[in-house]
Design a protein around this motif. Structure first.
Motif, PDB file in Angstrom:
ATOM      1  N   TYR A   1      16.285  36.249  19.720  1.00 11.96           N
ATOM      2  CA  TYR A   1      15.818  36.034  21.086  1.00 11.96           C
ATOM      3  C   TYR A   1      16.743  35.040  21.776  1.00 11.96           C
ATOM      4  N   ALA A   2      16.568  34.909  23.090  1.00 12.54           N
ATOM      5  CA  ALA A   2      17.577  34.165  23.845  1.00 12.54           C
ATOM      6  C   ALA A   2      16.999  33.454  25.055  1.00 12.54           C
ATOM      7  N   LEU A   3      17.677  32.370  25.414  1.00 17.34           N
ATOM      8  CA  LEU A   3      17.463  31.728  26.703  1.00 17.34           C
ATOM      9  C   LEU A   3      18.786  31.819  27.462  1.00 17.34           C
ATOM     10  N   PRO A   4      18.879  32.687  28.443  1.00 18.96           N
ATOM     11  CA  PRO A   4      20.110  32.748  29.233  1.00 18.96           C
ATOM     12  C   PRO A   4      20.297  31.415  29.969  1.00 18.96           C
ATOM     13  N   PRO A   5      21.491  31.136  30.458  1.00 18.67           N
ATOM     14  CA  PRO A   5      21.713  29.889  31.190  1.00 18.67           C
ATOM     15  C   PRO A   5      20.731  29.745  32.346  1.00 18.67           C
ATOM     16  N   HIS A   6      20.352  28.511  32.596  1.00 15.15           N
ATOM     17  CA  HIS A   6      19.476  28.181  33.728  1.00 15.15           C
ATOM     18  C   HIS A   6      18.128  28.895  33.667  1.00 15.15           C
ATOM     19  N   THR A   7      17.591  29.024  32.471  1.00 13.27           N
ATOM     20  CA  THR A   7      16.272  29.635  32.300  1.00 13.27           C
ATOM     21  C   THR A   7      15.238  28.534  32.057  1.00 13.27           C
ATOM     22  N   ARG A   8      14.108  28.635  32.749  1.00 15.03           N
ATOM     23  CA  ARG A   8      13.057  27.638  32.544  1.00 15.03           C
ATOM     24  C   ARG A   8      12.321  27.907  31.235  1.00 15.03           C
ATOM     25  N   ALA A   9      12.151  26.875  30.443  1.00 17.27           N
ATOM     26  CA  ALA A   9      11.385  26.967  29.202  1.00 17.27           C
ATOM     27  C   ALA A   9      10.415  25.790  29.219  1.00 17.27           C
ATOM     28  N   VAL A  10       9.172  26.087  29.602  1.00 19.61           N
ATOM     29  CA  VAL A  10       8.216  25.015  29.876  1.00 19.61           C
ATOM     30  C   VAL A  10       7.308  24.808  28.675  1.00 19.61           C
ATOM     31  N   PRO A  11       7.238  23.581  28.160  1.00 22.22           N
ATOM     32  CA  PRO A  11       6.346  23.324  27.029  1.00 22.22           C
ATOM     33  C   PRO A  11       4.883  23.517  27.441  1.00 22.22           C
ATOM     34  N   LEU A  12       4.081  24.121  26.562  1.00 24.13           N
ATOM     35  CA  LEU A  12       2.655  24.276  26.849  1.00 24.13           C
ATOM     36  C   LEU A  12       1.971  22.920  26.717  1.00 24.13           C
ATOM     37  N   ASP A  13       0.951  22.706  27.525  1.00 25.46           N
ATOM     38  CA  ASP A  13       0.209  21.453  27.389  1.00 25.46           C
ATOM     39  C   ASP A  13      -1.125  21.574  28.106  1.00 25.46           C
ATOM     40  N   PHE A  14      -1.857  20.491  28.148  1.00 23.46           N
ATOM     41  CA  PHE A  14      -3.104  20.433  28.904  1.00 23.46           C
ATOM     42  C   PHE A  14      -2.909  19.488  30.081  1.00 23.46           C
ATOM     43  N   GLU A  15      -3.691  19.733  31.143  1.00 24.65           N
ATOM     44  CA  GLU A  15      -3.550  18.890  32.329  1.00 24.65           C
ATOM     45  C   GLU A  15      -3.747  17.417  31.983  1.00 24.65           C
ATOM     46  N   ASP A  16      -4.739  17.165  31.112  1.00 24.55           N
ATOM     47  CA  ASP A  16      -5.035  15.771  30.783  1.00 24.55           C
ATOM     48  C   ASP A  16      -4.313  15.307  29.516  1.00 24.55           C
ATOM     49  N   HIS A  17      -3.539  16.179  28.909  1.00 24.59           N
ATOM     50  CA  HIS A  17      -2.685  15.785  27.780  1.00 24.59           C
ATOM     51  C   HIS A  17      -1.314  16.408  27.998  1.00 24.59           C
ATOM     52  N   PRO A  18      -0.574  15.909  29.002  1.00 19.32           N
ATOM     53  CA  PRO A  18       0.700  16.552  29.332  1.00 19.32           C
ATOM     54  C   PRO A  18       1.721  16.401  28.209  1.00 19.32           C
ATOM     55  N   PHE A  19       2.681  17.296  28.216  1.00 17.88           N
ATOM     56  CA  PHE A  19       3.764  17.257  27.230  1.00 17.88           C
ATOM     57  C   PHE A  19       4.547  15.953  27.361  1.00 17.88           C
ATOM     58  N   GLU A  20       4.801  15.348  26.237  1.00 18.61           N
ATOM     59  CA  GLU A  20       5.617  14.126  26.242  1.00 18.61           C
ATOM     60  C   GLU A  20       6.598  14.188  25.090  1.00 18.61           C
ATOM     61  N   VAL A  21       7.808  13.658  25.318  1.00 18.77           N
ATOM     62  CA  VAL A  21       8.769  13.599  24.215  1.00 18.77           C
ATOM     63  C   VAL A  21       8.540  12.301  23.439  1.00 18.77           C
ATOM     64  N   GLN A  22       9.043  12.314  22.208  1.00 18.90           N
ATOM     65  CA  GLN A  22       8.944  11.085  21.420  1.00 18.90           C
ATOM     66  C   GLN A  22       9.798   9.992  22.069  1.00 18.90           C
ATOM     67  N   ARG A  23       9.343   8.772  21.862  1.00 22.38           N
ATOM     68  CA  ARG A  23      10.151   7.621  22.285  1.00 22.38           C
ATOM     69  C   ARG A  23      10.423   6.781  21.046  1.00 22.38           C
ATOM     70  N   PHE A  24      11.565   6.149  21.043  1.00 26.50           N
ATOM     71  CA  PHE A  24      11.888   5.301  19.899  1.00 26.50           C
ATOM     72  C   PHE A  24      11.896   3.859  20.358  1.00 26.50           C
ATOM     73  N   ALA A  25      11.293   3.029  19.535  1.00 25.56           N
ATOM     74  CA  ALA A  25      11.118   1.628  19.926  1.00 25.56           C
ATOM     75  C   ALA A  25      12.458   0.903  20.000  1.00 25.56           C
ATOM     76  N   GLU A  26      13.384   1.290  19.151  1.00 23.53           N
ATOM     77  CA  GLU A  26      14.658   0.554  19.112  1.00 23.53           C
ATOM     78  C   GLU A  26      15.837   1.503  19.328  1.00 23.53           C
ATOM     79  N   PRO A  27      16.968   0.982  19.711  1.00 26.02           N
ATOM     80  CA  PRO A  27      18.146   1.837  19.870  1.00 26.02           C
ATOM     81  C   PRO A  27      18.762   2.153  18.511  1.00 26.02           C
ATOM     82  N   CYS A  28      19.742   3.033  18.511  1.00 26.05           N
ATOM     83  CA  CYS A  28      20.468   3.390  17.291  1.00 26.05           C
ATOM     84  C   CYS A  28      21.075   2.114  16.681  1.00 26.05           C
ATOM     85  N   ALA A  29      20.845   1.954  15.375  1.00 24.83           N
ATOM     86  CA  ALA A  29      21.331   0.736  14.724  1.00 24.83           C
ATOM     87  C   ALA A  29      22.849   0.705  14.628  1.00 24.83           C
TER      88      ALA A  29
END
Lengths: 308, 248, 265
Positions: free
Chosen positions: A218-246
């Motif tokens: 399967y494929a995502l052609p250039p400039h294709t929207r790929a939206v993560p599924l979520d709930f209105e009250d639990h929106p998609f969030e990426v992980q955050r890291f507390a510290e920078p790369c050591a």
């Protein structure tokens, strides 16, 4: 044993015969035409076991040209067994140039990561996919999941996310986070961390996904929207890291945890080794970085040399 | 299945009932065929004919086994008639009960005909108060009001209040019968069928039922009943229809 | 039983004509005609192999008829031949306007998904995307079917048989269907558990004015829940009518046998 020492066994360019490549290219074209849709293809036996990237390798073999520059990463690293093996496979069978630099590559085959360096138009990212079906967790029947895709009947996927929140208080799916492609097909982005999900969407590069065991492309052609599924009250969030790369001090990148000793001391370093070494070459320093040295010929030495 | 049971075709002449007649039975016949006993046919009644008017109580008389209950059950649509006609006055004109579609019968029961059987058919787990209030709820009364009226009736029938919240399954015969009477009398339906409503009641409660029947009659209700004791029958019935005349 | 409903004299909700199904050369059921109106509960009774489950599958589009047709009055009022529905329309119908309560809960529930997820699935399938609202609605339904909210995040494998059936009911009714199919809903349950479930079904059917087709071999279940009854034998309907009339004054020899075979408690 060097390739030249082999007797008169010759491979077709990039291992696969031309008919097979044409078959795979047709599947790729169809996949590009129907973004997010899993196209079945007649996957071949490859000289490596399933689970080692046979799907990605077949896609790469089908699109590789003599003047392409290939980069192969595994979990962000250019220097792990899987990456090294696949890179040398194509060096041997296609004789193409290889690189570890994201910006220098025309084709990047990846297992479980999207490079930190933004991709550009003209590049192709080839994902190795273990299980292409995002609904498999809840619906084991292939015939039924295909029907669900046909009908865009994706309530089931939200059931899984619901279960996550109910059990963990938040959506605990941290990799292989399902996306809806251009408002139509539900797609498994392969087990990339959900940190990488935003990079999938509207990328200028072409993204191809190959599943060897299940024989799907399967494929995502250039400039294709790929939206993560979520709930209105639990929106998609990426992980955050507390510290920078050591090592390189980078922030806002995906970090690997490295355990340092039996006492449980640990450090967090860039998962993308090329990105990390590039930053260090440019003079960036993390808290645990050794003074900068010219990297050794073997890229694996870069990381090993920096470890205490 | 529906074709055979629907109301007469539109071309058939519409039945009419004289003024104030709530129920008109004519030529009614019933027999049972017992297939498990070699198909033996048991005739019950034939050519039953009588009328019931608003504000009137008609008692069905005759020895036991003469078919009184069967007539009552046919009027309620609980037994199928073999022949004849049972016209029931309805808002939109008389309705033929014999051969009526099940949905028609159910609507008549909801809107026109109440029935107090000899025995309460207990619904598991439903408290007595709700068992009694149900017919009112079905006719659209608010739950609070329906329960209030149910409580009133149960109190009049001397059912101890501590029983109201319990399902009647474990009650004595007399207690169950009073629940049954209350359930039958609560809804303001124009036609009330009573099958020995006082059979297992003591004198005091029998008197309450007699009063309740009198109130129904004053309210313009027609009552068709079977009364086992002469005293009750004499107290409530305006006429007695002797079922012996119709024995088949 | 009598429950309130607004009979639509004009048009039935569900209508079957000449419904016939053969499993190869073996007869499933033959020539079944029926009409079901809004708020009406129809019991289909008969012994194992009488064709009642086949009929239920035909009515609910799980099985295509060999001949005959089933029509349903959609929410927009149009009467549709169910065989002409697209798969997408059929599925939408199945998960919004219809319910199906099965004898074996594991066929009607997702056994590895929590109770709340089981109830919420239909809501999510029709586009609910607010976790809190889905959870509140699921919680309301667990209350209604008498499952403690504290069990909401447990999966049905940890539930008793009666709880599983009640969960199935909540899962099905959460989208307020107009028609529910039930296949032996109380089969295999203890008597006391059965009574509780029957009472629950009875009150929900009345409260929501549900139409229902209930397949059962238990005449007391039919008597308690249904307005009308169809008695099946060897794939055909041999007697049909008002439930209390058929059970109290059975005409067909087989119905008389069935009724006389019931053990009085």
């Amino acid at each position: 044993m060097s390739p030249s020492a082999l007797p008169a066994i010759t491979y077709n360019f990039a291992y696969l015969d031309e008919q097979t490549k044409r078959m795979i290219r047709r599947a790729i074209l169809k996949a590009i035409a129907i973004p997010g849709y899993q196209v079945p293809f007649a996957g071949r036996e490859m000289p490596m076991p399933y689970g080692w990237g046979t799907g990605g390798v077949q896609v790469t073999a089908a699109i590789l040209g003599a003047d392409d520059v290939l980069k192969v990463i595994d979990q962000g690293s250019d220097d792990t067994t899987n990456a090294v093996a696949i890179r040398s496979f194509f060096e041997t069978t296609a004789g193409v140039a290889t690189t570890t630099k994201t910006s220098a590559a025309t084709i990047i085959q990846t297992r479980h990561r999207v490079p930190e360096t933004p991709l550009v138009a003209g590049q192709i990212l080839v994902y190795q996919v273990p299980i292409p079906e995002p609904l498999r967790y809840l619906e084991p029947r292939e015939a039924e999941t295909r029907r669900l895709h046909a009908l865009a009947d994706y309530g089931l996927m939200h059931v899984k996310l619901y279960e996550d929140i109910a059990r963990h208080g938040h959506i605990a799916t941290t990799y292989g986070y399902p996306v809806e492609v251009e408002g139509r097909y539900l797609m498994d982005p392969s087990p990339v961390p959900k940190f990488d999900n935003p990079k999938l969407s509207e990328s200028p590069a072409l993204q191809l996904f190959g599943a060897g065991r299940e024989k799907r492309i399967y494929a995502l052609p250039p400039h294709t929207r790929a939206v993560p599924l979520d709930f209105e009250d639990h929106p998609f969030e990426v992980q955050r890291f507390a510290e920078p790369c050591a090592l390189c001090g980078a922030q806002g990148v995906y970090l690997d945890e490295v355990i340092l000793d039996d006492a449980g001391r640990r450090m967090f370093v860039c998962s993308d080794t090329d990105f990390c070494s590039g930053r260090r070459a440019a003079g960036h320093r993390g808290v645990m970085a050794a003074p900068y040295e010219e990297p050794a010929a073997d890229p694996a030495a870069a990381k090993a040399g920096d470890a205490p | 299945m529906t074709a055979a049971q629907t109301v007469p075709a539109p071309s058939a002449p519409r039945p009419v009932l004289p003024d104030a007649v709530l129920l008109q039975v004519a030529g009614l016949g019933k027999s049972f065929t017992l297939h498990l006993q070699g198909g033996v046919r048991l005739p019950v009644v034939a050519n039953v004919a009588f009328e019931l008017r608003a504000g009137e109580c008609v008692a069905l008389g005759g020895p036991s086994g003469s078919g009184k209950s069967s007539i009552l059950k046919m009027v309620y649509g609980n037994y199928c008639a073999d022949a004849g006609s049972i016209l029931v006055a309805d808002a939109g004109g008389p309705v033929e009960m014999v051969g009526a579609a099940p949905r028609r019968v159910l609507r008549l029961r909801r809107e026109r005909i109440g029935y107090v059987s000899q025995f309460l058919r207990v619904i598991p787990r439903v408290p007595t108060l709700d068992v009694v209030a149900e017919p009112l709820l079905l006719s659209g009364t608010a739950p609070e009001e329906a329960r209030r009226r149910a409580a009133e009736l149960l109190a009049r029938l001397n059912l101890p209040e501590r029983l109201w919240s319990l399902p009647p399954a474990t009650f004595s015969g007399g207690e169950q019968q009073r629940v049954n009477v209350a359930r039958g009398f609560i809804a303001p339906l124009p036609l009330l069928l009573l099958d020995e409503p006082t059979a297992s009641l003591d004198a005091a409660n029998r008197q309450v039922v007699i009063e309740l029947i009198a109130e129904k009659k004053r309210a313009g209700c027609g009552v068709l009943g079977i009364f086992h004791d002469d005293e009750t029958r004499a107290a409530v019935a305006d006429r007695v229809v002797d079922v012996i005349r119709f024995s088949a | 039983m009598s429950t309130p409903f607004e009979p639509n004299e004009e048009q039935p909700l569900l209508q079957a004509e000449g419904l016939t199904h053969y499993y190869g050369r073996r007869l499933g059921c033959r020539g079944i005609d029926l009409e079901l109106h809004e708020g009406e509960v129809l019991a289909i009774v008969g012994e194992s192999g009488s064709g009642k489950s086949t009929l239920l599958k035909l009515l609910s589009t799980e099985l295509p008829p060999t001949s005959g047709q089933v029509s349903y009055r959609m929410r927009d009022g149009a009467m549709r031949d169910l065989a002409t529905l697209s798969e997408a329309e059929r599925r939408l119908l199945l998960r919004t306007d219809w319910g199906f309560v099965r004898q074996h809960a594991e066929e009607g529930l997702r056994m590895t998904v929590s109770a709340g997820g089981n109830v919420g699935e239909r809501l999510m399938a029709v586009g609910w995307r607010h976790f809190g609202e889905i959870r509140d609605e699921a919680g309301d339904w667990l209350d209604r079917v008498e499952i403690a909210r504290t069990r909401m995040d447990d999966d049905p494998r940890t539930f008793s048989g009666g709880m599983r059936q009640r969960l199935q009911i909540a899962r099905n009714l959460v989208t307020r269907p107009r028609l529910v199919f039930m296949d032996e809903p109380t089969g295999g349950l203890d008597v006391s558990v059965q009574a509780r479930l029957l009472d629950l079904i009875r009150s929900l059917v009345a409260e929501f004015g549900l139409a229902a087709v209930i397949v059962t071999h238990d005449l007391s279940v039919a008597r308690l829940l249904s307005h009308r009854i169809m008695v099946m034998k060897e794939g055909e309907v041999i007697e049909a009518g008002l439930t209390d009339q058929v059970l109290d004054d059975p005409h067909a020899p087989y119905t008389q046998l069935l009724v006389s075979s019931v053990l009085a408690a």
